[in-house]
Design a protein around this motif. Sequence first.
Motif, PDB file in Angstrom:
ATOM      1  N   ASN A   1      10.000   4.877   7.676  1.00  0.00           N
ATOM      2  CA  ASN A   1      10.239   5.137   6.258  1.00  0.00           C
ATOM      3  C   ASN A   1       8.961   4.922   5.470  1.00  0.00           C
ATOM      4  N   ILE A   2       8.936   5.490   4.264  1.00  0.00           N
ATOM      5  CA  ILE A   2       7.780   5.393   3.367  1.00  0.00           C
ATOM      6  C   ILE A   2       8.283   4.882   2.029  1.00  0.00           C
ATOM      7  N   GLU A   3       7.574   3.904   1.485  1.00  0.00           N
ATOM      8  CA  GLU A   3       7.941   3.306   0.203  1.00  0.00           C
ATOM      9  C   GLU A   3       6.745   3.367  -0.749  1.00  0.00           C
ATOM     10  N   ASP A   4       7.005   3.639  -2.033  1.00  0.00           N
ATOM     11  CA  ASP A   4       5.973   3.590  -3.064  1.00  0.00           C
ATOM     12  C   ASP A   4       6.007   2.213  -3.713  1.00  0.00           C
ATOM     13  N   MET A   5       4.818   1.667  -3.993  1.00  0.00           N
ATOM     14  CA  MET A   5       4.718   0.308  -4.542  1.00  0.00           C
ATOM     15  C   MET A   5       3.810   0.314  -5.767  1.00  0.00           C
ATOM     16  N   GLN A   6       4.270  -0.295  -6.832  1.00  0.00           N
ATOM     17  CA  GLN A   6       3.490  -0.372  -8.058  1.00  0.00           C
ATOM     18  C   GLN A   6       2.603  -1.613  -8.061  1.00  0.00           C
ATOM     19  N   ALA A   7       1.466  -1.511  -8.722  1.00  0.00           N
ATOM     20  CA  ALA A   7       0.489  -2.598  -8.782  1.00  0.00           C
ATOM     21  C   ALA A   7       1.075  -3.861  -9.412  1.00  0.00           C
ATOM     22  N   HIS A   8       0.617  -5.000  -8.942  1.00  0.00           N
ATOM     23  CA  HIS A   8       0.917  -6.326  -9.497  1.00  0.00           C
ATOM     24  C   HIS A   8       2.415  -6.641  -9.588  1.00  0.00           C
ATOM     25  N   THR A   9       3.215  -6.163  -8.654  1.00  0.00           N
ATOM     26  CA  THR A   9       4.643  -6.477  -8.678  1.00  0.00           C
ATOM     27  C   THR A   9       4.994  -7.392  -7.508  1.00  0.00           C
ATOM     28  N   LEU A  10       6.105  -8.083  -7.654  1.00  0.00           N
ATOM     29  CA  LEU A  10       6.579  -8.971  -6.589  1.00  0.00           C
ATOM     30  C   LEU A  10       7.793  -8.390  -5.878  1.00  0.00           C
ATOM     31  N   ASP A  11       8.103  -7.112  -6.155  1.00  0.00           N
ATOM     32  CA  ASP A  11       9.229  -6.460  -5.485  1.00  0.00           C
ATOM     33  C   ASP A  11       8.940  -6.355  -3.995  1.00  0.00           C
ATOM     34  N   SER A  12       9.970  -6.559  -3.175  1.00  0.00           N
ATOM     35  CA  SER A  12       9.823  -6.378  -1.727  1.00  0.00           C
ATOM     36  C   SER A  12      10.078  -4.922  -1.368  1.00  0.00           C
ATOM     37  N   HIS A  13       9.211  -4.379  -0.539  1.00  0.00           N
ATOM     38  CA  HIS A  13       9.342  -3.017  -0.015  1.00  0.00           C
ATOM     39  C   HIS A  13       9.398  -3.167   1.497  1.00  0.00           C
ATOM     40  N   CYS A  14      10.544  -2.831   2.083  1.00  0.00           N
ATOM     41  CA  CYS A  14      10.800  -3.160   3.483  1.00  0.00           C
ATOM     42  C   CYS A  14      11.038  -1.931   4.344  1.00  0.00           C
ATOM     43  N   SER A  15      10.776  -2.129   5.632  1.00  0.00           N
ATOM     44  CA  SER A  15      11.154  -1.117   6.610  1.00  0.00           C
ATOM     45  C   SER A  15      12.676  -1.144   6.736  1.00  0.00           C
ATOM     46  N   THR A  16      13.234  -0.050   7.240  1.00  0.00           N
ATOM     47  CA  THR A  16      14.693  -0.025   7.418  1.00  0.00           C
ATOM     48  C   THR A  16      15.074  -1.082   8.441  1.00  0.00           C
ATOM     49  N   LYS A  17      16.227  -1.656   8.284  1.00  0.00           N
ATOM     50  CA  LYS A  17      16.666  -2.721   9.185  1.00  0.00           C
ATOM     51  C   LYS A  17      17.141  -2.180  10.535  1.00  0.00           C
ATOM     52  N   THR A  18      17.351  -0.864  10.640  1.00  0.00           N
ATOM     53  CA  THR A  18      17.885  -0.291  11.871  1.00  0.00           C
ATOM     54  C   THR A  18      16.833  -0.019  12.932  1.00  0.00           C
ATOM     55  N   VAL A  19      15.559   0.134  12.533  1.00  0.00           N
ATOM     56  CA  VAL A  19      14.496   0.429  13.498  1.00  0.00           C
ATOM     57  C   VAL A  19      13.381  -0.605  13.311  1.00  0.00           C
ATOM     58  N   PRO A  20      13.098  -1.406  14.335  1.00  0.00           N
ATOM     59  CA  PRO A  20      11.996  -2.371  14.209  1.00  0.00           C
ATOM     60  C   PRO A  20      10.652  -1.643  14.152  1.00  0.00           C
ATOM     61  N   VAL A  21       9.742  -2.172  13.353  1.00  0.00           N
ATOM     62  CA  VAL A  21       8.415  -1.557  13.227  1.00  0.00           C
ATOM     63  C   VAL A  21       7.338  -2.475  13.768  1.00  0.00           C
ATOM     64  N   ARG A  22       6.239  -1.860  14.183  1.00  0.00           N
ATOM     65  CA  ARG A  22       5.094  -2.603  14.714  1.00  0.00           C
ATOM     66  C   ARG A  22       3.885  -2.474  13.798  1.00  0.00           C
ATOM     67  N   TYR A  23       3.908  -1.463  12.912  1.00  0.00           N
ATOM     68  CA  TYR A  23       2.768  -1.201  12.039  1.00  0.00           C
ATOM     69  C   TYR A  23       3.257  -0.867  10.629  1.00  0.00           C
ATOM     70  N   ALA A  24       2.364  -1.100   9.653  1.00  0.00           N
ATOM     71  CA  ALA A  24       2.562  -0.604   8.290  1.00  0.00           C
ATOM     72  C   ALA A  24       1.210  -0.048   7.846  1.00  0.00           C
ATOM     73  N   LEU A  25       1.221   1.134   7.271  1.00  0.00           N
ATOM     74  CA  LEU A  25      -0.016   1.786   6.829  1.00  0.00           C
ATOM     75  C   LEU A  25       0.043   1.978   5.319  1.00  0.00           C
ATOM     76  N   GLU A  26      -0.836   1.260   4.606  1.00  0.00           N
ATOM     77  CA  GLU A  26      -0.915   1.393   3.152  1.00  0.00           C
ATOM     78  C   GLU A  26      -2.006   2.395   2.784  1.00  0.00           C
ATOM     79  N   MET A  27      -1.627   3.323   1.898  1.00  0.00           N
ATOM     80  CA  MET A  27      -2.542   4.347   1.393  1.00  0.00           C
ATOM     81  C   MET A  27      -2.399   4.378  -0.129  1.00  0.00           C
ATOM     82  N   ASN A  28      -3.314   5.080  -0.808  1.00  0.00           N
ATOM     83  CA  ASN A  28      -3.180   5.248  -2.252  1.00  0.00           C
ATOM     84  C   ASN A  28      -1.813   5.860  -2.570  1.00  0.00           C
ATOM     85  N   LEU A  29      -1.259   5.480  -3.708  1.00  0.00           N
ATOM     86  CA  LEU A  29       0.060   5.949  -4.118  1.00  0.00           C
ATOM     87  C   LEU A  29       0.144   7.474  -4.062  1.00  0.00           C
ATOM     88  N   GLY A  30       1.166   7.970  -3.389  1.00  0.00           N
ATOM     89  CA  GLY A  30       1.409   9.405  -3.315  1.00  0.00           C
ATOM     90  C   GLY A  30       0.687  10.126  -2.187  1.00  0.00           C
TER      91      GLY A  30
END
Length: 150
Positions: free
Chosen positions: A101-130
């Motif tokens: 899954n892919i999630e968008d994240m806004q600057a300076h927030t404390l919101d949690s952005h998580c991978s889906t609970k149904t598929v375990p992940v080994r990596y997360a790749l952060e890129m510029n928004l969009g």
Amino acid sequence: MKMSPRRLSLSIALLACASIAQAQTPQGKSLQLSAGMHLIQAEVAATEAQRVQGLMYREKMPANAGMLFVFGNPSTQCMWMKNTPLPLSVAFIDASGKIVNIEDMQAHTLDSHCSTKTVPVRYALEMNLGWFKQKNIKPGMSIGNLPAVR
């Protein structure tokens, strides 16, 4: 063993490509990933300290650059944006390299952005928004050249 000038040039070119694909940045190791036909220069955050620091305090990031978070054991992973002035998109990736899954994240927030609970992940790749949306990269697609996890 004596090499022909052509073979020597080819060997030097291959070594240069290998060093570019896996270079060192001031923050640590960097490698070149692929997402379809798109190339990504990704800093690697493989230790706990590197993952905690992430992209905090970064004011800008080049267009095709990002940060790859490498986790030891596949599981649900969550990201937040504390002290991160850059708005980012994060792709959560399973052990085979498939985007879960892919999630968008806004600057300076404390919101949690998580991978889906149904598929375990080994990596997360952060890129510029969009970035993923602009490149038409979606869940189910694969990221190439991910590092092996010990």
